[in-house]
Design an enzyme around this catalytic site. Structure first.
Site, PDB file in Angstrom:
ATOM      1  N   CYS A 285      11.732 -24.046   4.209  1.00  0.00           N
ATOM      2  CA  CYS A 285      10.322 -23.802   4.525  1.00  0.00           C
ATOM      3  C   CYS A 285      10.128 -22.633   5.485  1.00  0.00           C
ATOM      4  O   CYS A 285       9.105 -21.966   5.458  1.00  0.00           O
ATOM      5  CB  CYS A 285       9.691 -25.073   5.082  1.00  0.00           C
ATOM      6  SG  CYS A 285       9.623 -26.387   3.850  1.00  0.00           S
TER       7      CYS A 285
ATOM      8  N   CYS B 190      12.323 -26.797   8.131  1.00  0.00           N
ATOM      9  CA  CYS B 190      13.680 -26.688   7.595  1.00  0.00           C
ATOM     10  C   CYS B 190      13.947 -25.243   7.158  1.00  0.00           C
ATOM     11  O   CYS B 190      13.030 -24.426   7.064  1.00  0.00           O
ATOM     12  CB  CYS B 190      13.883 -27.658   6.426  1.00  0.00           C
ATOM     13  SG  CYS B 190      13.229 -27.099   4.843  1.00  0.00           S
TER      14      CYS B 190
ATOM     15  N   ASP C 199      29.454 -48.371  -0.247  1.00  0.00           N
ATOM     16  CA  ASP C 199      29.112 -49.503  -1.102  1.00  0.00           C
ATOM     17  C   ASP C 199      30.402 -49.979  -1.768  1.00  0.00           C
ATOM     18  O   ASP C 199      31.371 -49.240  -1.878  1.00  0.00           O
ATOM     19  CB  ASP C 199      28.052 -49.101  -2.134  1.00  0.00           C
ATOM     20  CG  ASP C 199      27.360 -50.335  -2.720  1.00  0.00           C
ATOM     21  OD1 ASP C 199      27.680 -51.468  -2.298  1.00  0.00           O
ATOM     22  OD2 ASP C 199      26.514 -50.168  -3.615  1.00  0.00           O
TER      23      ASP C 199
ATOM     24  N   CYS D 192       6.772 -28.347   7.775  1.00  0.00           N
ATOM     25  CA  CYS D 192       8.220 -28.565   7.843  1.00  0.00           C
ATOM     26  C   CYS D 192       8.905 -27.324   8.412  1.00  0.00           C
ATOM     27  O   CYS D 192       8.515 -26.203   8.117  1.00  0.00           O
ATOM     28  CB  CYS D 192       8.751 -28.858   6.437  1.00  0.00           C
ATOM     29  SG  CYS D 192      10.531 -29.133   6.384  1.00  0.00           S
TER      30      CYS D 192
ATOM     31  N   HIS E  52      15.380 -29.248   1.677  1.00  0.00           N
ATOM     32  CA  HIS E  52      14.057 -29.596   2.203  1.00  0.00           C
ATOM     33  C   HIS E  52      13.787 -31.099   2.070  1.00  0.00           C
ATOM     34  O   HIS E  52      13.310 -31.736   3.009  1.00  0.00           O
ATOM     35  CB  HIS E  52      12.936 -28.824   1.500  1.00  0.00           C
ATOM     36  CG  HIS E  52      11.606 -29.453   1.727  1.00  0.00           C
ATOM     37  ND1 HIS E  52      10.904 -29.305   2.910  1.00  0.00           N
ATOM     38  CD2 HIS E  52      10.895 -30.345   0.979  1.00  0.00           C
ATOM     39  CE1 HIS E  52       9.811 -30.051   2.866  1.00  0.00           C
ATOM     40  NE2 HIS E  52       9.772 -30.688   1.704  1.00  0.00           N
TER      41      HIS E  52
ATOM     42  N   ASP F 219      18.613 -46.313   1.538  1.00  0.00           N
ATOM     43  CA  ASP F 219      19.367 -45.204   0.938  1.00  0.00           C
ATOM     44  C   ASP F 219      18.779 -44.966  -0.434  1.00  0.00           C
ATOM     45  O   ASP F 219      18.256 -45.884  -1.061  1.00  0.00           O
ATOM     46  CB  ASP F 219      20.855 -45.560   0.770  1.00  0.00           C
ATOM     47  CG  ASP F 219      21.091 -46.381  -0.491  1.00  0.00           C
ATOM     48  OD1 ASP F 219      20.791 -47.593  -0.467  1.00  0.00           O
ATOM     49  OD2 ASP F 219      21.538 -45.831  -1.511  1.00  0.00           O
TER      50      ASP F 219
HETATM   51 ZN   LIG Z   1      11.149 -27.964   4.495  1.00  0.00          ZN
END
Ligand SMILES: [Zn+2]
Length: 359
Positions: free
Chosen positions: A301, A298, A88, A296, A327, A258
């Site tokens: 998780c 990730c 930006d 999830c 996460h 964003d």
């Molecule tokens: Zn997760």
């Protein structure tokens, strides 16, 4: 280069080619204002399949400074991120305390909060700074009006932004995006979009929204602007990142987003999950041994219980902020993949109804 690959009503999927990869739209960019997505390493970002992020050229110009970045061969190498980077311009810092001194038809004067030194950012200088930082996409220097803004102030923001858009250098080494302003005034948004549509930008930001105006007003402004901007260029709604706002905007033809939404919420103990927002601080999670989000995969998780995360957040442990930020960013990336899939299958409207029940 931007190619549209599928359409579903006003929504579309596409591919934006940059020097650091082909980006599938619609996509979401985590925010790395000061050359870091707060608490996350480049490996964390990779584990979530983050292919693009946004940094801030005014912040980087002030600290660490262009010499440091150039000594490293640019921002990508400095922060060890191999994906695409947007920067930006600093126009948005007009409405944030601590930077803004004044603006005239030539540009914006900022003051460094570190040493009090003043710097004049003209459109040309803003582009030069972003070139030296080495980002893949430079946002033009724009005049961002506060909310609420009087009609006259909003008119001035459009007038200056158009002047600066004409002067903002466009070249082949780095994509240049224009930014539409106009506050919450329909005729001014229309004028700003029309002014910029004919200038040969590689894409268009929609700025000055999500700063306090009602949601319906924001959606209305987006609708007006996307109805005017060229269809074959990507549209980027700046600073918007909650799941429902993203879907609403994608349906109105927005391709890029964003927001600090996932990282800020993560640091404050709130998780974005497939079942809605979870505040891990709450006592109900004290003995909850289930994963944060069953849907999830990730690192957070796969490995930890809600009970453990609750404990970390209560104790203000840095690991808690890290695991929740990780996460949340992974969630947003997966969410955007899902949106792209739903557009390709013509099911976005149905998906939106499901999401409205959750959030
Ligand atoms: Zn997760």
């Amino acid at each position: 280069m931007f190619n549209i690959t599928a359409e579903d009503g006003g929504a579309r999927t596409g591919i934006l080619s940059t020097a650091h990869g082909e980006l599938r739209t619609p996509f979401f960019m985590p925010v790395a204002t000061k050359a870091t997505v707060k608490t996350l390493t480049p490996d964390d970002l990779k584990s979530c399949d983050v292919q693009v992020l946004i940094s801030n050229s005014l912040h980087l110009f002030l600290r660490p400074g262009l010499e440091v970045l150039e000594a490293h061969g640019g921002l990508h190498r400095f922060m060890r991120f191999n994906g695409a980077i947007f920067t930006d311009s600093g126009g948005f810092q007009m409405i944030r305390k601590g930077f803004f001194v004044g603006a005239d038809r030539d540009g914006i004067t900022f003051r460094s909060p570190y040493d009090g030194k003043k710097y004049k950012f003209t459109p040309e200088f803003s582009k030069e700074v972003q070139m030296r930082i080495g980002s893949d996409v430079a946002m033009m220097l724009d005049y961002c009006a506060e909310y609420p803004a009087s009609y006259d102030e909003a008119k001035k923001s459009v007038y200056f932004t158009t002047l600066w858009a004409e002067r903002f250098p466009k070249n082949t080494e780095q994509l240049s995006f224009g930014i539409v302003q106009g506050s919450v005034y329909e005729d001014l948004r229309e004028k700003s979009a029309k002014d910029l549509a004919n200038m040969d930008f590689d894409g268009y930001g929609i700025g000055g929204l999500s700063i306090g105006e009602p949601k319906e007003v924001m959606h209305r402004m987006v609708e007006i602007v996307t109805g005017i901007l060229p269809e074959d260029k990507p549209r980027y709604l700046m600073g918007v990142g909650s799941p429902l706002d993203i879907i609403e905007s994608v349906m109105r033809g927005v391709d890029i987003f964003d927001s600090v939404f996932p990282t800020r919420n993560g640091r404050h103990g709130t998780a974005i999950t497939s079942r809605g927002m979870l505040n891990l601080r709450k006592a109900e999670f004290k003995n909850d041994e289930s994963p944060l989000d069953e849907d999830c995969s990730c690192y957070t998780c796969e490995n930890f219980t809600r009970s453990y995360l609750h404990h970390l957040i209560r104790e203000k442990e840095i690991l808690g902020m890290h695991l929740l930020s990780l996460h949340n960013v992974c969630f947003m990336i997966e969410f955007m993949k899902r949106i792209r899939k739903e557009i390709e299958q013509g099911n976005l409207e149905k998906f939106k109804k499901e999401m409205e029940k959750i959030y």
